[in-house]
Motif scaffolding. Structure first.
Motif, PDB file in Angstrom:
ATOM      1  N   THR A 158       0.830  -1.199   0.000  1.00 27.95           N
ATOM      2  CA  THR A 158       0.000   0.000   0.000  1.00 27.95           C
ATOM      3  C   THR A 158       0.867   1.252   0.000  1.00 27.95           C
ATOM      4  N   PHE A 159       0.268   2.334  -0.495  1.00 30.06           N
ATOM      5  CA  PHE A 159       0.965   3.615  -0.612  1.00 30.06           C
ATOM      6  C   PHE A 159       0.165   4.699   0.081  1.00 30.06           C
ATOM      7  N   GLY A 160       0.860   5.779   0.397  1.00 32.64           N
ATOM      8  CA  GLY A 160       0.177   6.988   0.804  1.00 32.64           C
ATOM      9  C   GLY A 160      -0.229   7.744  -0.448  1.00 32.64           C
ATOM     10  N   GLY A 161      -0.718   8.962  -0.277  1.00 33.36           N
ATOM     11  CA  GLY A 161      -1.219   9.735  -1.411  1.00 33.36           C
ATOM     12  C   GLY A 161      -0.220  10.732  -1.946  1.00 33.36           C
ATOM     13  N   MET A 162      -0.376  11.064  -3.218  1.00 36.08           N
ATOM     14  CA  MET A 162       0.443  12.103  -3.835  1.00 36.08           C
ATOM     15  C   MET A 162       0.172  13.458  -3.194  1.00 36.08           C
ATOM     16  N   LYS A 163      -1.110  13.762  -2.971  1.00 38.99           N
ATOM     17  CA  LYS A 163      -1.479  15.089  -2.488  1.00 38.99           C
ATOM     18  C   LYS A 163      -0.962  15.366  -1.084  1.00 38.99           C
ATOM     19  N   ASP A 164      -0.897  14.321  -0.247  1.00 39.37           N
ATOM     20  CA  ASP A 164      -0.408  14.556   1.110  1.00 39.37           C
ATOM     21  C   ASP A 164       1.090  14.248   1.250  1.00 39.37           C
ATOM     22  N   GLY A 165       1.737  13.962   0.115  1.00 38.73           N
ATOM     23  CA  GLY A 165       3.190  13.786   0.109  1.00 38.73           C
ATOM     24  C   GLY A 165       3.695  12.487   0.695  1.00 38.73           C
ATOM     25  N   THR A 166       2.818  11.481   0.807  1.00 39.00           N
ATOM     26  CA  THR A 166       3.254  10.224   1.430  1.00 39.00           C
ATOM     27  C   THR A 166       3.408   9.089   0.416  1.00 39.00           C
ATOM     28  N   PHE A 167       3.296   9.417  -0.887  1.00 40.50           N
ATOM     29  CA  PHE A 167       3.522   8.393  -1.912  1.00 40.50           C
ATOM     30  C   PHE A 167       5.008   8.051  -1.959  1.00 40.50           C
ATOM     31  N   ASP A 168       5.346   6.775  -1.931  1.00 38.12           N
ATOM     32  CA  ASP A 168       6.736   6.319  -1.913  1.00 38.12           C
ATOM     33  C   ASP A 168       7.142   5.912  -3.323  1.00 38.12           C
ATOM     34  N   VAL A 169       7.829   6.813  -4.025  1.00 36.11           N
ATOM     35  CA  VAL A 169       8.188   6.544  -5.414  1.00 36.11           C
ATOM     36  C   VAL A 169       9.219   5.422  -5.520  1.00 36.11           C
ATOM     37  N   GLU A 170      10.104   5.300  -4.536  1.00 33.92           N
ATOM     38  CA  GLU A 170      11.097   4.216  -4.570  1.00 33.92           C
ATOM     39  C   GLU A 170      10.411   2.851  -4.441  1.00 33.92           C
ATOM     40  N   GLN A 171       9.416   2.777  -3.586  1.00 32.32           N
ATOM     41  CA  GLN A 171       8.652   1.542  -3.447  1.00 32.32           C
ATOM     42  C   GLN A 171       7.933   1.215  -4.756  1.00 32.32           C
ATOM     43  N   ALA A 172       7.400   2.250  -5.397  1.00 34.18           N
ATOM     44  CA  ALA A 172       6.697   2.046  -6.661  1.00 34.18           C
ATOM     45  C   ALA A 172       7.645   1.490  -7.718  1.00 34.18           C
ATOM     46  N   VAL A 173       8.835   2.041  -7.819  1.00 33.62           N
ATOM     47  CA  VAL A 173       9.812   1.572  -8.802  1.00 33.62           C
ATOM     48  C   VAL A 173      10.185   0.119  -8.541  1.00 33.62           C
ATOM     49  N   ALA A 174      10.333  -0.232  -7.277  1.00 29.34           N
ATOM     50  CA  ALA A 174      10.729  -1.601  -6.914  1.00 29.34           C
ATOM     51  C   ALA A 174       9.679  -2.636  -7.327  1.00 29.34           C
ATOM     52  N   LEU A 175       8.422  -2.214  -7.451  1.00 33.08           N
ATOM     53  CA  LEU A 175       7.356  -3.140  -7.835  1.00 33.08           C
ATOM     54  C   LEU A 175       7.286  -3.369  -9.347  1.00 33.08           C
ATOM     55  N   LYS A 176       8.073  -2.609 -10.104  1.00 30.61           N
ATOM     56  CA  LYS A 176       8.197  -2.773 -11.559  1.00 30.61           C
ATOM     57  C   LYS A 176       6.840  -2.773 -12.277  1.00 30.61           C
ATOM     58  N   PRO A 177       6.049  -1.734 -12.074  1.00 24.33           N
ATOM     59  CA  PRO A 177       4.744  -1.695 -12.748  1.00 24.33           C
ATOM     60  C   PRO A 177       4.878  -1.371 -14.231  1.00 24.33           C
TER      61      PRO A 177
END
Length: 379
Positions: A101-120
């Protein structure tokens, strides 16, 4: 030699054809998102990050047989914003409890490194997060590692962007036919309202549309000329806040409500126990306790903003599921609003049956009522 070349050409053609039908094959497709950006994506996508958990509303409508098989991560909002729906999906698909799970873009809690690691293969982001996404430089960061991001919208301008958003996701998923079937059903359901209104041209009641009534002690959030505000107009009403709120969302002061004296009031609600425990919100939604929701709706009419207004005197106060404001099912809301505003014209219209059909045709869950309640007599 000519025979050899001909044989080689035939062999190459067969190899290309074999790759095209091989399950792992992905073609690079250029798509246009709701902002007008052109984005190259390898389709059909097999690994998807949902920028908002409530995007499962449209994902499930396109991937009914296995709604989570593409999802490798999602924002953590569904369990709090719509706990009944989340619980129903969790019961049927227990593995989603372990999805990253991720936080939100608007509240600044989205983890871009975690997203990259998931290779979407793609990240789906709601339009309302566009400014925060761009300010954080996420699109450029993701582009450097070959991860495309596309925007969809069912919230800011849903009556404009729902169809292109569904077509976009249908193209990404390789579910174009399902997307078109959904769009056709949506159009037909809206026409069941608009065709009658065009023919009969009834007097339009003045409607105050309250956003998330009882969520806080403040009063009163509402909608401008989009989202639920636009739905009221399509359903044959006059949106009281249309000329007061310049954008999609805003606030109307209590004195303005009393002075406008609306004929009808519609409050959006949901089970927000995860956000505001014990709050005055009206808990309509999937399988909701309608008697309790109606009791809480009546309590909201005691607030100073509703003192002496016509809608309260006549009992024309209603509550509708808040999440219609952020998913492609808005046509059900339009039907229900039309039935409240013009009960004689739409005596035979059954929004509940429309929603049941939507579930039966497009969604993997069993339908449960509870999305609307009213203080009007006989409801």
């Amino acid at each position: 030699m000519r025979l050899f070349r001909r044989f080689a050409a035939i062999t190459l053609a067969m190899a290309v054809t074999a790759l095209a039908v091989w399950p792992g094959f992905a073609a690079t497709t250029t798509v246009t998102d709701v902002t007008g950006r052109t984005v190259e994506v390898k389709t059909p996508v097999e690994r998807v990050i949902l920028g908002e958990g409530r995007q499962i509303y449209f994902v499930a409508a396109l991937d009914r047989e296995a709604p989570f098989h593409r999802i490798v991560g999602w924002r953590d909002d569904l369990a709090k914003a719509d706990p009944e729906t989340y619980s129903a999906y969790l019961e049927k698909y227990p593995a989603i409890g372990k999805l990253p799970t991720f936080g939100g873009m608007k509240d600044g809690t989205f983890d871009v490194e975690q997203a990259v690691a998931l290779k979407p293969d793609v990240i789906l982001m709601n339009l309302d997060a566009k400014t925060a996404t761009e300010e954080a430089g996420y699109i450029e960061t993701l582009k450097k590692v070959g991860i495309p991001l596309v925007y969809v919208d069912f919230r800011e301008k849903p009556m404009v962007n729902t169809e292109p958003s569904m077509r976009l996701i249908g193209k990404l998923f390789g579910k174009e036919k399902v997307a078109e079937d959904f769009i056709a059903f949506r159009r037909q359901s809206i026409s069941a309202v608009t065709d009658v209104l065009k023919r009969e041209n009834p007097q339009r009641p003045l409607v105050f549309m309250e956003r998330a009534g009882g969520y806080s002690d403040d009063c009163c959030m509402s909608f401008g000329d989009e989202n639920f505000g636009k739905m009221v107009e399509i359903a044959g009403g006059i949106n009281m806040a249309k000329d007061i709120i310049p954008g999609t969302f805003g606030t109307v002061n209590p004195e303005q409500i009393i002075a406008s004296n609306p004929d009808q009031v519609i409050v959006t609600g949901g089970n927000w126990e995860g956000y505001v425990p014990g709050g005055a919100w009206v808990g309509v939604g999937y399988g909701a306790d309608e008697a309790l929701a109606r009791k809480k709706l009546e309590a909201l009419t005691k607030r100073p903003a509703f003192t002496g207004i016509k809608a309260v005197k006549t009992g024309e106060v209603h509550a509708i599921w808040h999440q219609f404001y952020n998913n492609p099912y808005q046509f059900v809301a339009i039907q229900q609003i039309a039935k409240w505003l013009h009960p004689d014209l739409f005596r035979d219209l059954d929004p509940d049956a429309t929603f049941r059909e939507l579930y039966a045709r497009f969604l993997p869950l069993d339908y449960k009522p509870g999305y609307f309640v009213s203080l009007a007599r006989g409801e």
